[in-house]
Design an enzyme around this catalytic site. Structure first.
Site, PDB file in Angstrom:
ATOM      1  CG  LEU A 136      19.956   2.137  37.987  1.00  0.00           C
ATOM      2  CD1 LEU A 136      18.622   1.655  37.437  1.00  0.00           C
ATOM      3  CD2 LEU A 136      20.156   3.587  37.570  1.00  0.00           C
ATOM      4  CD  GLU A 137      18.419   0.023  44.185  1.00  0.00           C
ATOM      5  OE1 GLU A 137      18.219   0.834  45.100  1.00  0.00           O
ATOM      6  OE2 GLU A 137      17.503  -0.417  43.476  1.00  0.00           O
ATOM      7  CB  SER A 138      24.617   2.796  46.204  1.00  0.00           C
ATOM      8  OG  SER A 138      25.479   1.825  45.623  1.00  0.00           O
ATOM      9  CE1 TYR A 323      16.153   0.532  40.445  1.00  0.00           C
ATOM     10  CE2 TYR A 323      15.231  -1.624  39.946  1.00  0.00           C
ATOM     11  CZ  TYR A 323      16.221  -0.852  40.526  1.00  0.00           C
ATOM     12  OH  TYR A 323      17.263  -1.461  41.179  1.00  0.00           O
TER      13      TYR A 323
END
Ligand code: CA
Length: 409
Positions: A136-138, A323
């Site tokens: 999810l972050e990158s 999230y």
């Protein structure tokens, strides 16, 4: 430090280990265009250097890190615009837990199997959970961001909207450089200061980043994800992750269920929920992983979840329910688990910032105090919505919608 609201980002910076709100990658033009102000930034940097020196940062590190920084108008424009952009949880989950992201996650797990196994053994955080955060972050390291972290943080600290927060992050960035973990040029990330594969803010880096591959540097920026992914595991472990416990499970609520019981603020032993008739969505008994809450992130017409203490641990990465659910659900999917079974109320749309502000004003005027009008649908606003819904004889699910606003007029 907490994230204050849920904003969607496409691509990078879904979350951010703590602190800043999230970067929308698609932005409209703001109403108040920031004026380029590099000269003002330079004066501010001169005074900041005095404070950084007192905190023990050397002149050499400051010269290397701060020389040539420019005021970044684009960063300020994004900062001003981010509150406008929200998505419903179902639109968010469609992207965050897409088949492609699951497929890419399985490939990443396979490619990095040995190191992920060692990270799991060392920190007690399941590799699928760590991979889900990375995903999810990158997008598993694909979109780590190419903004200069130093320039972003200096601009945001000088800008003043959250000056103290960003100044402490800038100082932490200098401490990272002074420790020799990376160079100013390599210290890159998304526009609001979140860095590398797992989008750590500098203060989180100082607290949780680890040199897992043992080369002497904590490198969360480079192509090799080892240190970054281990750092995310260390972060979750540091906030009390419980291994072999779920973040939550999808449930079915019984007829006549008291929707006033749905809130992160209401925690009960699993046996009590079971007694109230709550079951797994497939009808099975609830697993017992300690005190739990019932969450309805899309209101009464959407999926329902029983959430456990690990939900609160993922929340430390980013407080948005969407999230946390995305991370947990993606991890479940990477393990071969089932997709969320219930439908979402896809006919509803997300409220705009203006609508959220109006809703809070309307509720407060009607005697259901939201304890502030900030456009953020947090626990106080949800409690006010529920109280209003009960007074109207509607299901008190706390979900903000246009229907609700019409009833308030
Ligand atoms: Ca290393």
């Amino acid at each position: 430090m907490r994230i204050f609201q849920f904003i969607l980002a496409s691509g990078l910076g879904f979350g951010v280990a703590n602190g800043t709100t999230i970067a929308p990658e698609v932005l409209a033009v703001s109403q108040g265009e920031p004026v380029a102000d590099t000269q003002g930034l330079q004066s501010w940097l001169a005074s900041f250097r005095v404070r950084a020196a007192k905190a023990g940062i050397s002149d050499a590190v400051m010269d290397a890190a701060l020389t040539g920084l420019e005021y970044d108008a684009d960063v300020i424009r994004r900062d001003r615009n981010q509150a406008e952009f929200t998505k419903t949880i179902w639109d968010y989950l469609d992207t965050a837990t897409s088949d492609l992201r699951v497929q890419n996650g399985r490939e990443a797990l396979e490619k990095h199997a040995a190191v992920l196994d060692r990270i799991e053994a060392r920190y007690g955080v399941e590799k699928e959970v760590v991979a889900a955060i990375w995903g999810l972050e990158s997008a598993y390291g694909t979109y780590r961001g190419t903004s200069s972290t130093l320039q972003s943080l200096a601009t945001l600290a000088y800008d003043g909207r959250r000056a103290a927060f960003f100044e402490s992050e800038l100082l932490a960035a200098l401490e990272i450089l002074q420790a020799g973990d990376t160079s100013p040029a390599q210290m890159q990330g998304s526009w609001a200061g979140a860095m590398g594969h797992t989008q750590f803010m500098p203060t989180s880096f100082l607290s949780y980043a680890v040199d897992f591959d043992g080369d002497g540097q904590r490198d969360i920026w480079g192509d090799d994800p080892t240190d970054a992914v281990a750092s995310a595991a260390a972060y979750l472990a540091g906030y009390g992750w419980t291994k072999d416990a779920p973040w939550g499970v999808e449930i079915a609520l019984p007829q006549g269920f008291d929707y006033d019981q749905t809130s992160e603020r209401v925690k009960k032993p699993v046996a009590e929920w079971q007694e109230l008739g709550v079951r797994l969505v497939n009808g099975g008994d609830l697993p017992d992983h300690g005190a739990a809450s019932v969450l309805l992130p899309g209101g009464a017409r959407g999926a329902a979840f029983l959430i456990f203490s690990n939900f609160g641990v993922i929340e430390r990465y980013n407080t948005a329910d969407a999230y946390v659910i995305a991370v947990g659900h993606l991890a479940d999917l990477l393990r071969g688990g089932a997709r969320i079974q219930a439908d979402w109320p896809r006919d509803l749309r997300a409220l705009t910032l203006d609508e959220r502000l109006l809703l809070q004003k309307q509720l407060t005027l009607a005697g259901f105090d939201t304890l502030g009008v900030d456009g953020k649908i947090g626990p106080n606003t949800i409690a006010a919505i529920k109280a209003f819904q009960k007074s109207e004889g509607i299901v008190p699910d706390g979900y903000p919608s246009l229907d609700l606003m019409q009833k308030l007029q």
